[in-house]
Motif scaffolding. Structure first.
Motif, PDB file in Angstrom:
ATOM      1  N   ILE A   4     -11.888   0.516  -5.706  1.00 41.29           N
ATOM      2  CA  ILE A   4     -10.935  -0.017  -4.721  1.00 41.29           C
ATOM      3  C   ILE A   4      -9.538   0.511  -4.998  1.00 41.29           C
ATOM      4  O   ILE A   4      -8.828   0.943  -4.076  1.00 41.29           O
ATOM      5  CB  ILE A   4     -10.961  -1.563  -4.707  1.00 41.29           C
ATOM      6  N   ASP A   5      -9.113   0.505  -6.257  1.00 39.12           N
ATOM      7  CA  ASP A   5      -7.807   1.070  -6.611  1.00 39.12           C
ATOM      8  C   ASP A   5      -7.724   2.535  -6.190  1.00 39.12           C
ATOM      9  O   ASP A   5      -6.722   2.967  -5.611  1.00 39.12           O
ATOM     10  CB  ASP A   5      -7.549   0.963  -8.116  1.00 39.12           C
ATOM     11  N   SER A   6      -8.767   3.292  -6.471  1.00 39.91           N
ATOM     12  CA  SER A   6      -8.786   4.709  -6.101  1.00 39.91           C
ATOM     13  C   SER A   6      -8.687   4.885  -4.596  1.00 39.91           C
ATOM     14  O   SER A   6      -7.966   5.767  -4.111  1.00 39.91           O
ATOM     15  CB  SER A   6     -10.057   5.389  -6.614  1.00 39.91           C
ATOM     16  N   ALA A   7      -9.371   4.038  -3.846  1.00 37.77           N
ATOM     17  CA  ALA A   7      -9.328   4.119  -2.386  1.00 37.77           C
ATOM     18  C   ALA A   7      -7.933   3.770  -1.865  1.00 37.77           C
ATOM     19  O   ALA A   7      -7.430   4.413  -0.932  1.00 37.77           O
ATOM     20  CB  ALA A   7     -10.383   3.202  -1.776  1.00 37.77           C
ATOM     21  N   ILE A   8      -7.306   2.775  -2.462  1.00 45.94           N
ATOM     22  CA  ILE A   8      -5.941   2.407  -2.063  1.00 45.94           C
ATOM     23  C   ILE A   8      -4.989   3.570  -2.301  1.00 45.94           C
ATOM     24  O   ILE A   8      -4.200   3.929  -1.426  1.00 45.94           O
ATOM     25  CB  ILE A   8      -5.476   1.137  -2.810  1.00 45.94           C
ATOM     26  N   VAL A   9      -5.066   4.148  -3.482  1.00 52.47           N
ATOM     27  CA  VAL A   9      -4.183   5.276  -3.815  1.00 52.47           C
ATOM     28  C   VAL A   9      -4.425   6.432  -2.847  1.00 52.47           C
ATOM     29  O   VAL A   9      -3.480   7.046  -2.342  1.00 52.47           O
ATOM     30  CB  VAL A   9      -4.384   5.704  -5.283  1.00 52.47           C
ATOM     31  N   ARG A  10      -5.672   6.737  -2.574  1.00 49.01           N
ATOM     32  CA  ARG A  10      -6.013   7.827  -1.657  1.00 49.01           C
ATOM     33  C   ARG A  10      -5.428   7.559  -0.259  1.00 49.01           C
ATOM     34  O   ARG A  10      -4.781   8.415   0.331  1.00 49.01           O
ATOM     35  CB  ARG A  10      -7.526   7.992  -1.585  1.00 49.01           C
ATOM     36  N   GLU A  11      -5.631   6.347   0.259  1.00 53.00           N
ATOM     37  CA  GLU A  11      -5.149   6.013   1.605  1.00 53.00           C
ATOM     38  C   GLU A  11      -3.624   6.025   1.679  1.00 53.00           C
ATOM     39  O   GLU A  11      -3.055   6.481   2.666  1.00 53.00           O
ATOM     40  CB  GLU A  11      -5.690   4.655   2.043  1.00 53.00           C
ATOM     41  N   LEU A  12      -2.963   5.520   0.632  1.00 57.17           N
ATOM     42  CA  LEU A  12      -1.501   5.522   0.643  1.00 57.17           C
ATOM     43  C   LEU A  12      -0.932   6.936   0.530  1.00 57.17           C
ATOM     44  O   LEU A  12       0.139   7.222   1.067  1.00 57.17           O
ATOM     45  CB  LEU A  12      -0.939   4.614  -0.459  1.00 57.17           C
ATOM     46  N   GLN A  13      -1.643   7.829  -0.162  1.00 59.10           N
ATOM     47  CA  GLN A  13      -1.196   9.219  -0.211  1.00 59.10           C
ATOM     48  C   GLN A  13      -1.339   9.877   1.162  1.00 59.10           C
ATOM     49  O   GLN A  13      -0.537  10.727   1.524  1.00 59.10           O
ATOM     50  CB  GLN A  13      -1.994  10.007  -1.247  1.00 59.10           C
ATOM     51  N   ARG A  14      -2.340   9.486   1.900  1.00 58.03           N
ATOM     52  CA  ARG A  14      -2.522  10.031   3.255  1.00 58.03           C
ATOM     53  C   ARG A  14      -1.465   9.505   4.205  1.00 58.03           C
ATOM     54  O   ARG A  14      -0.973  10.225   5.062  1.00 58.03           O
ATOM     55  CB  ARG A  14      -3.909   9.686   3.784  1.00 58.03           C
ATOM     56  N   ASP A  15      -1.147   8.201   4.081  1.00 61.21           N
ATOM     57  CA  ASP A  15      -0.166   7.582   4.975  1.00 61.21           C
ATOM     58  C   ASP A  15       0.417   6.347   4.302  1.00 61.21           C
ATOM     59  O   ASP A  15      -0.166   5.258   4.362  1.00 61.21           O
ATOM     60  CB  ASP A  15      -0.808   7.205   6.312  1.00 61.21           C
ATOM     61  N   ALA A  16       1.567   6.500   3.686  1.00 54.25           N
ATOM     62  CA  ALA A  16       2.201   5.386   2.976  1.00 54.25           C
ATOM     63  C   ALA A  16       2.943   4.446   3.925  1.00 54.25           C
ATOM     64  O   ALA A  16       3.399   3.394   3.511  1.00 54.25           O
ATOM     65  CB  ALA A  16       3.161   5.915   1.919  1.00 54.25           C
ATOM     66  N   ARG A  17       3.036   4.819   5.196  1.00 53.33           N
ATOM     67  CA  ARG A  17       3.743   3.975   6.154  1.00 53.33           C
ATOM     68  C   ARG A  17       2.843   2.953   6.834  1.00 53.33           C
ATOM     69  O   ARG A  17       3.328   2.112   7.573  1.00 53.33           O
ATOM     70  CB  ARG A  17       4.413   4.851   7.213  1.00 53.33           C
ATOM     71  N   ARG A  44       1.623  -1.158 -12.811  1.00 58.52           N
ATOM     72  CA  ARG A  44       0.980  -0.335 -13.843  1.00 58.52           C
ATOM     73  C   ARG A  44       1.494   1.097 -13.842  1.00 58.52           C
ATOM     74  O   ARG A  44       1.113   1.885 -14.701  1.00 58.52           O
ATOM     75  CB  ARG A  44      -0.536  -0.353 -13.640  1.00 58.52           C
ATOM     76  N   GLY A  45       2.340   1.440 -12.891  1.00 59.44           N
ATOM     77  CA  GLY A  45       2.908   2.782 -12.853  1.00 59.44           C
ATOM     78  C   GLY A  45       2.013   3.830 -12.219  1.00 59.44           C
ATOM     79  O   GLY A  45       2.312   5.015 -12.304  1.00 59.44           O
ATOM     80  N   VAL A  46       0.921   3.408 -11.586  1.00 62.04           N
ATOM     81  CA  VAL A  46       0.058   4.362 -10.886  1.00 62.04           C
ATOM     82  C   VAL A  46       0.770   4.861  -9.632  1.00 62.04           C
ATOM     83  O   VAL A  46       0.855   6.062  -9.378  1.00 62.04           O
ATOM     84  CB  VAL A  46      -1.314   3.735 -10.536  1.00 62.04           C
ATOM     85  N   GLU A 148      -6.808  12.970  -6.371  1.00 65.30           N
ATOM     86  CA  GLU A 148      -7.853  12.036  -6.789  1.00 65.30           C
ATOM     87  C   GLU A 148      -7.868  11.915  -8.314  1.00 65.30           C
ATOM     88  O   GLU A 148      -7.583  12.891  -9.009  1.00 65.30           O
ATOM     89  CB  GLU A 148      -9.230  12.550  -6.341  1.00 65.30           C
ATOM     90  N   PRO A 149      -8.219  10.740  -8.822  1.00 65.78           N
ATOM     91  CA  PRO A 149      -8.353  10.614 -10.277  1.00 65.78           C
ATOM     92  C   PRO A 149      -9.563  11.439 -10.758  1.00 65.78           C
ATOM     93  O   PRO A 149     -10.527  11.618 -10.018  1.00 65.78           O
ATOM     94  CB  PRO A 149      -8.588   9.123 -10.506  1.00 65.78           C
ATOM     95  N   LEU A 150      -9.478  11.930 -11.972  1.00 63.99           N
ATOM     96  CA  LEU A 150     -10.583  12.669 -12.573  1.00 63.99           C
ATOM     97  C   LEU A 150     -11.351  11.749 -13.516  1.00 63.99           C
ATOM     98  O   LEU A 150     -10.771  10.839 -14.123  1.00 63.99           O
ATOM     99  CB  LEU A 150     -10.068  13.877 -13.342  1.00 63.99           C
TER     100      LEU A 150
END
Length: 152
Positions: A4-17, A44-46, A148-150
């Motif tokens: 879920i965290d990874s999906a949030i980060v991915r979606e916010l990178q696509r569109d943070a607005r 957490r600084g992610v 994406e995280p590795l």
């Protein structure tokens, strides 16, 4: 980081607005859960911030180059001083401290090649700590919109 965290980060990178509600809907989670997860990622600084991506040509900066710079003497004080100097120049976009034959890579964007030459001559060649530099004009560049995280 879970899925879920990874999906949030991915979606916010696509569109943070996008709104929290839209983000939660896209991920299939409750808005309250989504908001808490985003807050946690920031704490957490992610997630370190949100930015607007700009067109360098629209800002009268169509010519980009990478400057490979060597400095001497090699000391923390000299490295930190040059790094601060370089990032303070209006033409500079990024400064990388690197290992290998060069000490720095400096990414610049300027209106024209003559301006690049002026930057090299007036802002780099006269610096006492700079012993050598080379420039490579960038013809094209692409960057990933989503990192994406590795796996560990």
């Amino acid at each position: 980081m879970d899925d879920i965290d990874s999906a949030i980060v991915r979606e916010l990178q696509r569109d943070a607005r996008q709104t929290n509600r839209d983000l939660a809907r896209a991920l299939g989670i409750a808005p309250s859960t989504c908001l808490e997860r985003v807050r946690s990622l920031r704490q957490r600084g992610v997630i370190t911030g949100y930015r607007a991506t700009v067109d360098l040509k629209a800002l009268n900066r169509p010519v980009q180059a990478l400057l490979s710079v060597r400095i001497r003497p090699m000391s923390r004080e000299v490295i930190e001083g040059f790094k601060a100097y370089a990032i303070g120049l209006p033409e500079v976009l990024n400064v990388y401290v690197v290992a290998g034959g060069d000490d720095f890579l400096v990414h610049v964007a300027v209106p024209e090649v003559n301006h690049l030459h002026t930057v090299l001559m007036d802002r780099f060649s006269g610096r006492r700590e700079v012993v050598d530099f080379r420039s490579s004009v960038i013809y094209q560049h692409v960057s990933k919109d989503v990192v994406e995280p590795l796996a560990p």
